[in-house]
Design a protein around this motif. Structure first.
Motif, short mmCIF file in Angstrom:
data_model
loop_
_atom_site.label_atom_id
_atom_site.label_comp_id
_atom_site.label_asym_id
_atom_site.label_seq_id
_atom_site.Cartn_x
_atom_site.Cartn_y
_atom_site.Cartn_z
N ALA A 1 -34.94 80.20 22.92
CA ALA A 1 -33.55 79.75 23.09
C ALA A 1 -32.89 79.51 21.74
O ALA A 1 -31.72 79.85 21.54
CB ALA A 1 -33.51 78.49 23.95
N ALA A 2 -33.63 78.93 20.80
CA ALA A 2 -33.09 78.66 19.47
C ALA A 2 -32.74 79.96 18.74
O ALA A 2 -31.71 80.04 18.05
CB ALA A 2 -34.08 77.85 18.65
N LEU A 3 -33.56 80.98 18.91
CA LEU A 3 -33.29 82.26 18.24
C LEU A 3 -32.08 82.96 18.86
O LEU A 3 -31.27 83.57 18.14
CB LEU A 3 -34.53 83.15 18.33
N VAL A 4 -31.94 82.88 20.17
CA VAL A 4 -30.73 83.43 20.81
C VAL A 4 -29.50 82.66 20.32
O VAL A 4 -28.47 83.25 19.97
CB VAL A 4 -30.84 83.36 22.34
N TYR A 5 -29.62 81.34 20.28
CA TYR A 5 -28.50 80.51 19.82
C TYR A 5 -28.07 80.87 18.40
O TYR A 5 -26.87 80.97 18.10
CB TYR A 5 -28.87 79.03 19.91
N GLU A 6 -29.02 81.07 17.51
CA GLU A 6 -28.69 81.44 16.12
C GLU A 6 -27.89 82.73 16.09
O GLU A 6 -26.94 82.86 15.30
CB GLU A 6 -29.96 81.59 15.29
N THR A 7 -28.25 83.68 16.92
CA THR A 7 -27.53 84.95 16.99
C THR A 7 -26.12 84.75 17.52
O THR A 7 -25.15 85.37 17.05
CB THR A 7 -28.30 85.94 17.88
N MET A 8 -25.97 83.86 18.51
CA MET A 8 -24.65 83.56 19.07
C MET A 8 -23.76 82.86 18.04
O MET A 8 -22.59 83.21 17.87
CB MET A 8 -24.81 82.68 20.31
N LYS A 9 -24.34 81.87 17.37
CA LYS A 9 -23.57 81.08 16.41
C LYS A 9 -22.97 81.94 15.31
O LYS A 9 -21.86 81.67 14.82
CB LYS A 9 -24.47 80.01 15.80
N ALA A 10 -23.68 83.00 14.93
CA ALA A 10 -23.20 83.88 13.86
C ALA A 10 -21.93 84.62 14.24
O ALA A 10 -21.23 85.13 13.36
CB ALA A 10 -24.30 84.89 13.49
N GLN A 11 -21.60 84.67 15.55
CA GLN A 11 -20.41 85.39 16.01
C GLN A 11 -19.20 84.47 16.21
O GLN A 11 -18.13 84.94 16.60
CB GLN A 11 -20.73 86.09 17.34
N VAL A 12 -19.38 83.17 15.95
CA VAL A 12 -18.34 82.20 16.29
C VAL A 12 -17.52 81.82 15.06
O VAL A 12 -18.05 81.70 13.95
CB VAL A 12 -18.98 80.94 16.92
N ILE A 13 -16.23 81.61 15.25
CA ILE A 13 -15.33 81.16 14.20
C ILE A 13 -15.81 79.84 13.62
O ILE A 13 -16.27 78.96 14.35
CB ILE A 13 -13.90 80.99 14.77
N ALA A 14 -15.73 79.70 12.32
CA ALA A 14 -16.12 78.45 11.66
C ALA A 14 -15.31 77.28 12.21
O ALA A 14 -14.13 77.43 12.54
CB ALA A 14 -15.91 78.57 10.15
#
Length: 265
Positions: free
Chosen positions: A35-48
């Motif tokens: 779950a943490a690895l999926v989350y890291e990938t998601m976070k990289a696509q989000v506006i600061a």
């Protein structure tokens, strides 16, 4: 590989990550890590400036250790303050973990309600730690220290509603700043709260998991202990419904969790 090195691996090449066997949990990889690895990938696509507010996790199937996994993320919508993101882990052409996440900037509001206080428990240094025993405890527990302070340990035949205690990362080469990815591992490290009801070992796992984060996240260290408490709300027919929370050692709420767990006994 440490937890932090695996986070770095997915940041560098999300299309090809191999989780080693030492992070195993039976025939699967540790769910909190996946779950943490999926989350890291998601976070990289989000506006600061839009921290994660909630994640809805479904463990579709076991993520096999030692086999390459591709981590993917898709922004479903970006509103004025909230981004909705879908993340997935894919192995051998099949989705093994699916996460829908909401990331949102803070807003001015007249509403302010403090969190309920953390439970009063025995300090971490005075609590019994679950030892890592090869071939007995899950492989990943070598990286996470858990000290029981609430309820009973798994398979002790004690039908209590609550279970929990202190948890922290171990095995890191140097202290790490705790992020939401680390909180996912700290919360999911704990076995299903229904397992103390059993008198002998039996498999159990998380089916679905919703977790909400208290923002802004405070400056935290992997050297600190964190307090976890789970409460069984209902269990029957091989499924349990469990509410939980995680606090700092000083009693500040960090995350609110809810899981549907399965148990094969």
């Amino acid at each position: 590989m440490t937890f932090s090195s695996l986070l770095q691996a997915v940041r560098s090449n999300p299309a090809n990550v191999v989780i080693p066997q030492v992070w195993g949990q039976g025939r699967a990889s540790f769910g909190g890590l996946v779950a943490a690895l999926v989350y890291e990938t998601m976070k990289a696509q989000v506006i600061a400036g839009r921290p994660v507010r909630s994640l809805a996790v479904t463990f579709v199937g076991p993520a096999e250790p030692g086999v390459p996994i591709s981590f993917e993320a898709e922004v479903l919508r970006e509103g004025k303050a909230v981004s909705q993101v879908l993340g997935r882990a894919v192995q051998k052409g099949q989705v093994v973990t699916l996460i829908q996440g909401s990331f949102g900037a803070s807003r001015d509001s007249v509403i302010g309600v403090d969190a309920e206080p953390a439970p009063q428990v025995t300090p971490a240094e005075d609590c019994q730690e679950l030892p890592f025993i090869p071939q007995v405890t899950p492989e990943f527990t070598r990286f996470l220290a858990m000290r029981w302070a609430i309820g009973a340990m798994p398979f002790t035949g004690k039908p209590e509603r609550q279970m929990g205690g202190w948890v922290q990362l171990r095995g890191e080469e140097q202290p790490q700043t705790i992020t939401e990815a680390h909180l996912l591992a700290l919360v999911d490290a704990w076995p299903p709260a229904v397992l103390p009801h059993l008198k002998m070992p039996a498999p159990g796992s998380t089916l679905t998991w919703t977790i909400e984060f208290v923002q802004p996240l405070k400056q935290l260290s992997s050297n600190d202990w964190y307090l976890y408490r789970a409460h069984i709300e209902y269990a029957r027919d091989g499924y349990g419904h469990v509410a939980a929370a995680l606090w700092t050692c000083s009693g500040e709420l960090l995350a609110i969790s809810r899981q549907t767990v399965t148990v094969f006994a």
